[in-house]
Design an enzyme around this catalytic site. Structure first.
Site, mmCIF file in Angstrom:
data_model
loop_
_atom_site.group_PDB
_atom_site.id
_atom_site.type_symbol
_atom_site.label_atom_id
_atom_site.label_comp_id
_atom_site.label_asym_id
_atom_site.label_seq_id
_atom_site.Cartn_x
_atom_site.Cartn_y
_atom_site.Cartn_z
ATOM 1 N NE ARG A 71 79.397 32.253 -80.838
ATOM 2 C CZ ARG A 71 78.400 33.038 -80.457
ATOM 3 N NH1 ARG A 71 77.442 32.565 -79.706
ATOM 4 N NH2 ARG A 71 78.382 34.302 -80.797
ATOM 5 C CE1 TYR A 72 82.897 28.519 -82.632
ATOM 6 C CE2 TYR A 72 83.431 30.849 -82.403
ATOM 7 C CZ TYR A 72 82.782 29.836 -83.079
ATOM 8 O OH TYR A 72 82.028 30.116 -84.180
ATOM 9 N NE ARG A 117 87.931 30.541 -82.641
ATOM 10 C CZ ARG A 117 87.394 29.318 -82.653
ATOM 11 N NH1 ARG A 117 87.695 28.436 -81.713
ATOM 12 N NH2 ARG A 117 86.525 28.991 -83.592
ATOM 13 C CB CYS A 146 80.968 52.168 -85.606
ATOM 14 S SG CYS A 146 80.886 50.480 -84.969
ATOM 15 C CB CYS A 200 77.245 48.505 -90.791
ATOM 16 S SG CYS A 200 79.007 48.776 -90.959
ATOM 17 C CB CYS A 223 75.217 46.671 -87.028
ATOM 18 S SG CYS A 223 76.137 46.279 -85.523
ATOM 19 N NE ARG A 230 78.844 41.924 -81.107
ATOM 20 C CZ ARG A 230 79.996 41.636 -81.716
ATOM 21 N NH1 ARG A 230 80.870 42.575 -81.994
ATOM 22 N NH2 ARG A 230 80.264 40.391 -82.049
ATOM 23 C CG ASP A 271 74.403 37.154 -87.820
ATOM 24 O OD1 ASP A 271 74.602 36.013 -88.272
ATOM 25 O OD2 ASP A 271 75.262 37.818 -87.217
ATOM 26 C CG ASP A 291 78.031 33.518 -86.076
ATOM 27 O OD1 ASP A 291 78.021 32.529 -85.319
ATOM 28 O OD2 ASP A 291 78.745 34.516 -85.883
ATOM 29 C CE LYS A 313 82.388 34.050 -86.790
ATOM 30 N NZ LYS A 313 82.632 34.017 -85.329
HETATM 31 C C1 LIG Z 1 83.395 34.759 -84.649
HETATM 32 C C2 LIG Z 1 83.709 34.597 -83.232
HETATM 33 C C3 LIG Z 1 84.984 34.187 -82.817
HETATM 34 C C4 LIG Z 1 86.107 33.902 -83.797
HETATM 35 O O1 LIG Z 1 85.809 32.820 -84.606
HETATM 36 P P1 LIG Z 1 86.848 32.307 -85.699
HETATM 37 O O2 LIG Z 1 86.105 31.266 -86.470
HETATM 38 O O3 LIG Z 1 88.028 31.766 -84.953
HETATM 39 O O4 LIG Z 1 87.248 33.480 -86.527
HETATM 40 C C5 LIG Z 1 85.205 34.030 -81.476
HETATM 41 N N1 LIG Z 1 84.234 34.242 -80.576
HETATM 42 C C6 LIG Z 1 83.007 34.630 -80.940
HETATM 43 C C7 LIG Z 1 81.983 34.835 -79.890
HETATM 44 C C8 LIG Z 1 82.698 34.825 -82.281
HETATM 45 O O5 LIG Z 1 81.464 35.233 -82.638
#
Ligand SMILES: *Cc1c(COP(=O)(O)O)cnc(C)c1O
Length: 364
Positions: free
Chosen positions: A101-102, A105, A114, A118, A121, A123, A282, A319, A326
């Site tokens: 997504r980002y 990372r 799990c 939860c 959850c 997911r 969520d 989110d 987020k």
């Molecule tokens: C939450 C999340 C992250 C990590 O986000 P940070 O703000 O760096 O903690 C990375 N990828 C996805 C898809 C996420 O949902």
């Protein structure tokens, strides 16, 4: 130690003996009609370690541990806003088990199992049904994707709960990710210190510390979860040099008050866990009854900033539905901005002016 005591401290025994059926829970407490109805619905994934179940106040149907662990009939009542996949994870998945997504990372989902499922959850569309870890082929594919994208410097290993895997299976995954030269940091998201703290063993910790820099995020939602067992698990991880963060979800009827949130962050820093995120719940299908207004999260933050230690304060995030990621939300501290000053308020509501640098000054 008696055989029972030995078993109690054995994470595999806890995992193998998760409470899953109406009969399992009925042996410990009197169930409400709503709980009975939900426990007879095969479409819900249910599983609770005996340890986590032991934290339930069996006389209180509103017990915060109970409400995170035992389903209610409300889970099958649809809300018009519900989405199966609110964060668009499936759409943003270039290869199986990986969400990108980002820019720098990725999220690597290594299991859908799990220690405790939860009730809140996000997911839940996929977690808890097939209790098997990522296949070797899917892992190899995901690692290839990471290898081919040199902008990925942070890999978040999550699930399900990665700490439901044995040490060897987990090490295989971490090692493969660590072998990619441009991966600077590995993170693991786990609730094991909360739901099955016996999973944190000397062997596990010795294995993990070989792969630094390694960060771990856990999820404590209520001060009642911070038991001697959970504290010991966190101490073992912290002693191995692993920075610990906490991600709390704001949940109606469970932790939706300033007082609970304040007590929680204070207890967390005492066990060396730094509050990282406070999540708005969520809009995943079946968890609408847990949602709180966004204004509550803002109120919690208002009562933390300035009032308590900076390192005890998480970032409140929504989110975003649709996969926008987020978004941090803060109380409004900037009252007005002009070319020469900003007018800001402090935590007590007192108003201050900060003069801006004169842009002409540097022209001399
Ligand atoms: C939450 C999340 C992250 C990590 O986000 P940070 O703000 O760096 O903690 C990375 N990828 C996805 C898809 C996420 O949902």
């Amino acid at each position: 130690m008696s055989i029972l005591e030995q078993n109690w401290h054995d994470w595999r025994w806890q995992f193998a003996n998760r409470l899953r059926t109406e009969a399992d829970f009925a042996s410990l407490m009197e169930l409400t009609d709503s709980e009975k109805q939900a426990l007879s619905d095969p479409s819900f994934a249910v599983g609770v370690t005996p340890y986590f179940a032991s934290l339930i106040n069996v006389r209180n149907p509103a017990c915060p541990i109970r409400r995170q662990a035992i389903p209610l009939g409300a889970e099958s009542i649809p809300d018009i806003h519900d989405m199966a996949d609110p964060l668009a994870e499936d759409e943003m998945s270039p290869v199986n088990n990986l969400v990108h997504r980002y820019p720098d990372r990725v999220l690597l989902i290594v299991t859908e199992t799990c220690h405790v499922y939860c009730r809140h959850c996000t997911r839940r569309r996929r977690v808890g049904f097939e209790e098997k870890p990522i296949s070797r082929a899917d892992l190899a594919n995901a690692v290839d994707y990471i290898r081919q994208n040199s902008n990925i410097r942070d890999v978040l290993i999550s699930g399900g709960d990665p700490f439901t895997l044995g040490d060897q299976a987990l090490e295989e995954i971490i090692k493969a990710v660590r072998a990619v030269p441009h991966v600077e940091v590995i993170r693991i998201g786990t609730r094991a210190p909360v739901t099955n703290p016996f999973r944190i063993t000397v062997n596990l910790v010795q294995m993990l510390r070989k792969y630094h820099p390694l960060w771990i995020n856990v999820q404590f939602n209520h001060p009642a979860e911070i038991t001697p067992e959970a504290s010991k698990a966190c101490a073992m991880l912290a002693d191995a040099g692993i920075p610990l963060g906490n991600q709390t979800v704001l949940l109606r009827g469970i932790n939706d008050s300033v007082a609970i949130q304040k007590e929680l962050v204070h207890k967390l820093v005492q066990i060396r866990v730094r509050p990282y995120y406070l999540y708005q719940c969520d809009i995943a299908a079946g968890i609408g009854h847990f949602r709180t207004p966004v204004s509550l999260g803002i109120e919690v933050m208002e009562q933390l900033y300035g009032h308590t230690s900076g390192f005890a304060i998480p970032t409140f995030v929504v989110d975003t539905p649709g996969g926008g990621g987020k978004i941090p939300i803060l109380p409004q501290y900037v009252l007005c901005q002009t070319p020469d000053k900003v007018v800001i308020r402090n935590y007590e509501g007192k108003i201050f002016t900060y003069p801006l640098p004169n842009s002409k000054r540097n022209e001399v």
